[in-house]
Design a protein around this motif. Structure first.
Motif, short mmCIF file in Angstrom:
data_model
loop_
_atom_site.label_atom_id
_atom_site.label_comp_id
_atom_site.label_asym_id
_atom_site.label_seq_id
_atom_site.Cartn_x
_atom_site.Cartn_y
_atom_site.Cartn_z
N LEU A 86 -6.76 -6.84 -4.83
CA LEU A 86 -5.79 -6.10 -4.03
C LEU A 86 -5.77 -4.55 -4.22
N THR A 87 -6.15 -3.97 -3.26
CA THR A 87 -6.56 -2.62 -3.44
C THR A 87 -5.55 -1.71 -2.43
N ALA A 88 -4.74 -2.37 -1.96
CA ALA A 88 -3.82 -1.53 -0.91
C ALA A 88 -2.96 -0.60 -2.01
N GLU A 99 1.37 0.56 1.55
CA GLU A 99 0.85 -0.44 2.51
C GLU A 99 1.49 -1.70 2.15
N PRO A 119 -4.85 -0.08 -8.12
CA PRO A 119 -6.01 -1.02 -7.14
C PRO A 119 -6.52 -1.87 -8.15
N SER A 168 -6.63 -8.07 -0.65
CA SER A 168 -7.50 -7.25 0.27
C SER A 168 -8.78 -8.05 0.72
N ARG A 218 -13.99 -10.30 3.11
CA ARG A 218 -12.84 -9.16 3.55
C ARG A 218 -12.57 -9.17 5.00
N GLY A 242 -10.56 -4.42 7.83
CA GLY A 242 -9.80 -3.86 6.62
C GLY A 242 -8.22 -4.20 6.45
N LEU A 269 -4.55 -5.10 4.59
CA LEU A 269 -3.98 -5.91 3.68
C LEU A 269 -3.54 -7.27 4.48
#
Length: 253
Positions: free
Chosen positions: A7-9, A13, A28, A107, A126, A130, A132
């Motif tokens: 989870l890098t949002a 976002e 992140p 992500s 992914r 890109g 979420l």
């Protein structure tokens, strides 16, 4: 299955896509593993006409589902995934499937291509575009014998589409934004009503990128775990024997 994800949002976002407000800032996370805390989104109090109060709430839960009827968690397996096709009929997940469906923001996720009895090449899976996404999930608040409570969660899985099936036969259920409200509304929608939402996403939704064995270790939490392998490194990875990803990769039902 889904044994690791990321989870890098940004929180902005997160709020925009999931429809929650005032979420606390968070860093992140590139290598989320079982038993760690994860974000889940649940249905909040119903809005009155004209109210600005949000109807979705973000909270933290332990990734590893524990049914309410378990007596001793030490004797119970770690349930990180639940099969969407059978969850409504399983004693472990039946109540949660009916009353406590959640969204699990991500992500993307990691999967390992199995060769024989070993898991060899790791892939970072992914969305091609890109951004979420939200996995379909289940939550249960487990009351320990001592009186304390812990929120626990599992990710629902479905059959892998043809783009992912060469890596693994299962993949997480992805709930699209247009179906968030329907999925979370456990008052109006019974498990049978949300069955269509748990179908595999279309073939072109995800891309699978081979990555190094760094992701196998829980201690590796930086963005380098998602760096693509070059052609030469990928060839080496296919010819060398690789150990299985470490602890916590259990899935039942």
């Amino acid at each position: 299955m889904c044994g690791r994800f990321a989870l890098t949002a940004t929180p902005a976002e997160f709020e925009d896509v999931l429809g929650v407000v005032e979420i606390e800032d968070f860093p992140p996370r590139f290598n989320i593993a079982p038993t760690q805390p994860i974000h889940v989104v649940v249905a909040g109090p119903r809005r009155e006409p004209g109210s600005n109060r949000p109807d979705r709430v973000a909270m933290l839960a332990r990734w590893g589902f524990v049914p309410s009827w378990v007596k001793d968690t030490r004797q119970f397996p770690l349930l990180i995934n639940a099969r969407s096709e059978t969850a409504a009929g399983k004693s472990s997940f039946r109540a949660a499937m009916r009353h406590r469906r959640v969204l699990i923001p991500a992500s993307g996720f990691y999967e390992w291509k199995r060769e024989g009895t070993r898991k060899s090449q790791a892939y970072w899976v992914r969305p091609k575009t890109g951004g979420l996404i939200a996995f379909g999930g289940l939550m249960e608040t487990y009351a320990e014998p001592g009186g304390s409570e812990i929120d626990t969660a599992a990710i629902l899985t479905t059959a892998a589409n043809s783009r992912i099936a060469h890596i693994h036969e299962r993949m997480p259920v992805v709930i699209r934004p247009g179906h968030f409200r329907e999925w979370l509304d456990c008052v109006r929608n019974e498990p049978r009503d949300v069955v269509p939402l748990m179908a595999p996403v279309e073939e072109e939704f995800f891309e699978a990128i081979p990555v190094s064995e760094k992701v196998n270790k829980v201690a590796n939490t930086g963005p380098d775990v998602q760096e693509p392998l070059g052609p030469e490194m990928l060839q080496d990875a296919r010819t060398d024997e690789k150990p299985r990803p470490d602890e916590g990769q259990l899935t039942l039902f």
